[in-house]
Each structure stands twice: as C-alpha cells, then as structure tokens.
Design a protein around this motif. Structure first.
Motif, PDB file in Angstrom:
ATOM      1  N   LEU B  31       0.866  -1.171   0.000  1.00  0.00           N
ATOM      2  CA  LEU B  31       0.000   0.000   0.000  1.00  0.00           C
ATOM      3  C   LEU B  31       0.906   1.226   0.000  1.00  0.00           C
ATOM      4  CD1 LEU B  31      -3.082   0.399   0.358  1.00  0.00           C
ATOM      5  CD2 LEU B  31      -2.702   0.441   2.816  1.00  0.00           C
ATOM      6  N   ASP B 106      -2.590  10.737  -1.765  1.00  0.00           N
ATOM      7  CA  ASP B 106      -3.339   9.509  -2.062  1.00  0.00           C
ATOM      8  C   ASP B 106      -2.919   8.332  -1.208  1.00  0.00           C
ATOM      9  OD1 ASP B 106      -4.714  10.708  -4.072  1.00  0.00           O
ATOM     10  OD2 ASP B 106      -3.591   9.750  -5.704  1.00  0.00           O
ATOM     11  N   LEU B 107      -3.820   7.369  -1.143  1.00  0.00           N
ATOM     12  CA  LEU B 107      -3.522   6.055  -0.587  1.00  0.00           C
ATOM     13  C   LEU B 107      -3.825   5.081  -1.725  1.00  0.00           C
ATOM     14  CD1 LEU B 107      -2.889   4.484   2.064  1.00  0.00           C
ATOM     15  CD2 LEU B 107      -5.349   4.358   2.438  1.00  0.00           C
ATOM     16  N   ARG B 108      -2.809   4.334  -2.173  1.00  0.00           N
ATOM     17  CA  ARG B 108      -3.002   3.469  -3.352  1.00  0.00           C
ATOM     18  C   ARG B 108      -2.563   2.044  -3.067  1.00  0.00           C
ATOM     19  NH1 ARG B 108      -3.603   7.410  -7.484  1.00  0.00           N
ATOM     20  NH2 ARG B 108      -4.085   5.725  -8.918  1.00  0.00           N
ATOM     21  N   LEU B 109      -3.339   1.103  -3.577  1.00  0.00           N
ATOM     22  CA  LEU B 109      -2.991  -0.304  -3.463  1.00  0.00           C
ATOM     23  C   LEU B 109      -2.075  -0.646  -4.631  1.00  0.00           C
ATOM     24  CD1 LEU B 109      -3.905  -2.542  -1.494  1.00  0.00           C
ATOM     25  CD2 LEU B 109      -5.322  -3.394  -3.343  1.00  0.00           C
TER      26      LEU B 109
END
Ligand SMILES: Nc1nc2c(ncn2[C@@H]2O[C@H](COP(=O)(O)OP(=O)(O)OP(=O)(O)O)[C@@H](O)[C@H]2O)c(=O)[nH]1
Ligand SMILES: [Mg+2]
Ligand SMILES: [Zn+2]
Ligand SMILES: [Zn+2]
Lengths: 243, 115
Positions: B31, B106-109
């Motif tokens: 993440l 942002d928070l990105r997988l």
C-alpha cells in the motif's frame, strides 16, 4: 540479481517467493476510488441541475449552522437545500426549518464524517427542483472529514476565533482544501486573545489560494459577502463565468 | 479510529483483486501511503491485522506500507520540491508562497502476491 552489485539479493525483491504457483499482480488502485466515483457522479448531476454543492466544515460549535442562517438572509431560502450531518439529533434541521430552509438530516451515529454514499441516499429523498445551492453541513470535526469527497464543488471551513489561532497549524488538512475560510465569532477575537497575524500567516503557508472572510453574527455584512462569494462560485462552476 | 473505514476499503479492493486473479490465499499486499494524507501507518496496520481475521483469503496476508513523501510545485516559477507536512515551504527558487501539492495526497494499493 541485485542491480547494484550483481549478488543474489533476495531481500531486494521483497518477500520470499516460496511456491512456484505464487502470483504477483501489479495493481494501482486508489483506495478511495469507490467513494470518489460516487462523489464525482453527484457533483456532475448537481451541475446539470444548476446547483452548487457546498461542503461546510468546521469544529463543533464553530458557527456552521449560524452561517447557513446568515446566507439565507441574503439568498432566498427557497433556492437553498441543506443536508445536515450530525452524530445524533435533528436540532439543526429544526433550526433551519424555522427559517423556511428545507433540510434533510443524516445521523451518522458513530461515524465521524459524511461520505458520498450518504449524500446519494439523502438526495434520493430530497426535492431539488428550483434549488440553486445545496449546503452540506458536515459533522463538526477538524480531522475526519478532511479530504473525503461528498460530491461538493467547493469547501467552506468555518473556524472561530474562540478555538484559538493555532488551529491551522494543528489541523492543516482541513484547511488545505478550503476554497473559503470563514473566521467566525470575530466579535470575540479580543476577548479570547486571537492572534490574527499568526493565524493568517499559517493559512498563507497551508492554502495561499483560500478566500478569507472575517465574520460575526452581530454584523450581517459578512453574510452578504459569503452570499456573493457563493453566487460567484456557482456561476464559475456552471461555466457561465465571464470576467 | 479514523483509519477503520479506509482499511475496510483496502480489504474490499484486495478481495476484489484476489478474486479477479484467482488468488485464494493472499500472502503479501503493498500500500502506498502519501505523506500528506491524514492516515497513520501504525493505525492502518493495526486495523488491517484485526480485519483480516474475518477474511478467509487474508489469513496469511502481510501488509507492507510504503510511505511516499509530498511533492510540491511552485506556481510562480515552476520549481519542484519535496515537503514533509502540509505547512508549505516558500519556493526555494523564487521565494514565492504560491505552491501546489503534486504528490502525497493519495492512498493506493500497489502489489498483491498469493496463490
Ligand atoms: N459571539 C458570537 N457567537 C456566535 C457567532 N456565530 C455563532 N455563534 C454562537 O456559537 C454557537 C454555536 O453556533 P452554531 O451555528 O450552532 O455552530 P455549529 O458549527 O453549527 O455547531 P454544531 O452543528 O453543533 O457543530 C451558538 O450559540 C451561536 O449563537 C458569532 O459570530 N459570534
Ligand atoms: Mg450545526
Ligand atoms: Zn474519524
Ligand atoms: Zn518559485
């Protein structure tokens, strides 16, 4: 092999690949994508209805509902729709209804902020015919609602002098995305020793683009200023804007 | 507290990706956490490790959080720089305070491994 020195460096590849059947999938997905998609759809639909959607943010008791009441003295109440977000109760909704402002209450119970799904549901049972402004009073909180899209076109942060002048420094995220910062309870600034210079200098380092309006409910000219700001933003968002 | 809702979304997306890629046991997920979000790494890990217990496919999943710093760009002269917190620096090149954030919100997988 490690690019740097050519050694067999397992650590550089991340976790151990134990089984040959292990799959490695590259993804690049924004975690808030589902909420963002719903929010974008709401924002888009509201533009088609020629409605400006305002996310009204601020600490508990900062003066958010007071601001809505002030706006309704300068913009006809019948073209304003309100969604009230509170943990519990409908006192703010009743307050607004006394001024003939249509309000829909969302009770989030333990939820510390509104999200796009809640707004979508609320809109399903609201009549927005002839409305030009939809004001969403978010849950009073300087932390959690920051950055959570609800379908708004603009953000207003109501920040009262009584909370102290260090709030932008301590809670920068909520101020970061504000289009308008309303310094409320300006009549009390001397009584509480509000350090305006330091407050404004912090704002200029967190969000230099924000419009700032100083406001007191004892003096209605600031509400008129907010009403003008909203009308201007609405024109701008609807794309009829001419300088 | 604040990270609970977002961690549920993380799990939902992992579940979706695992199904799509016929992975029945996720071993590793990464993440990307932007330095200018309100989320704390420790809290995300805390909630992930609680929530994964209710997910059959995540019993052995390890979450790795990669922190990416904030990047800013000066609107006056275009110079780019890094930033640790939302108190924006003055532009090092031209001293302007008119700066915009270009990365870190942002928070990105990112990666998923399993079988
Ligand atoms: N002196 C002074 N009091 C104000 C001003 N604006 C609001 N108040 C008072 O502050 C209190 C809280 O105002 P509200 O408008 O209910 O605040 P709110 O942000 O809607 O509060 P919550 O919905 O509970 O989060 C009320 O008693 C208001 O009368 C102001 O400009 N000056
Ligand atoms: Mg209120
Ligand atoms: Zn929260
Ligand atoms: Zn510059």
């Amino acid at each position: 092999m490690c690019k740097e020195c050519g050694c067999e460096d397992k650590a550089a590849k991340g976790p151990q690949q134990n089984g040959s059947d292990e799959k490695n999938v590259q993804i690049d997905r924004k975690v808030t994508e589902a909420n963002d998609a719903t929010a974008n759809k709401i924002a888009h639909e509201l533009i088609h209805k020629e409605i400006l959607c305002i996310n009204l943010l601020g600490s508990p008791g900062s003066g958010k509902t007071t601001l809505i009441e002030g706006i309704a003295q300068n913009i006809p109440a019948k073209i304003i729709g309100v969604i009230q977000g509170d943990l519990e109760s409908d006192v703010d909704k009743k307050r607004l209804e006394q001024m003939n402002i249509e309000a829909y209450q969302i009770n989030t119970h333990s939820g510390c902020h509104l999200n796009a799904e809640m707004i979508k549901e609320a809109l399903g049972s609201m009549n927005l015919d002839n409305k030009r402004f939809l004001i969403v009073e978010n849950v009073g909180n300087l932390v959690c609602p920051a950055g959570v899209k609800i379908g708004q076109h603009i953000n207003i942060v109501v920040s009262s002098t009584t909370e102290g002048s260090d709030k932008p420094k301590k809670y920068p995220y909520i101020f970061m995305d504000a289009d308008l910062i309303l310094i409320s309870k300006y009549d009390l600034k001397d009584a509480v020793g509000f350090d305006e210079q330091s407050y404004l200098s912090d704002i200029s380092r967190i969000n230099p683009q924000a419009r700032i309006i100083k406001c007191s409910n004892r003096k209605s000219s600031c509400f008129q200023e907010v009403a003008h700001f909203l009308e201007h933003e609405r024109e701008h968002v609807l794309g009829h804007h001419h300088h | 507290m604040h990270e609970l809702a977002i961690t549920k979304e993380v799990i939902r997306i992992i579940r979706e990706e695992a199904e799509k890629n016929s992975i029945s046991s996720v071993k590793y997920v990464s993440l990307e956490l932007g330095g200018l979000t309100t989320y704390k790494k420790e809290s995300l890990l805390y909630f992930f490790n609680i929530l994964k217990k209710d997910e059959e496919a995540l019993q052995e999943a390890v979450l790795k959080i990669i922190e990416v710093g904030g990047k800013v760009r000066c609107k006056e002269c275009g110079a780019v720089g890094t930033v640790e917190d939302p108190i924006l620096p003055l532009c090092k090149a031209c001293d302007s305070s008119d700066i915009e954030i270009t990365q870190g919100k942002d928070l990105r997988l990112r990666d998923l491994r399993g079988n």
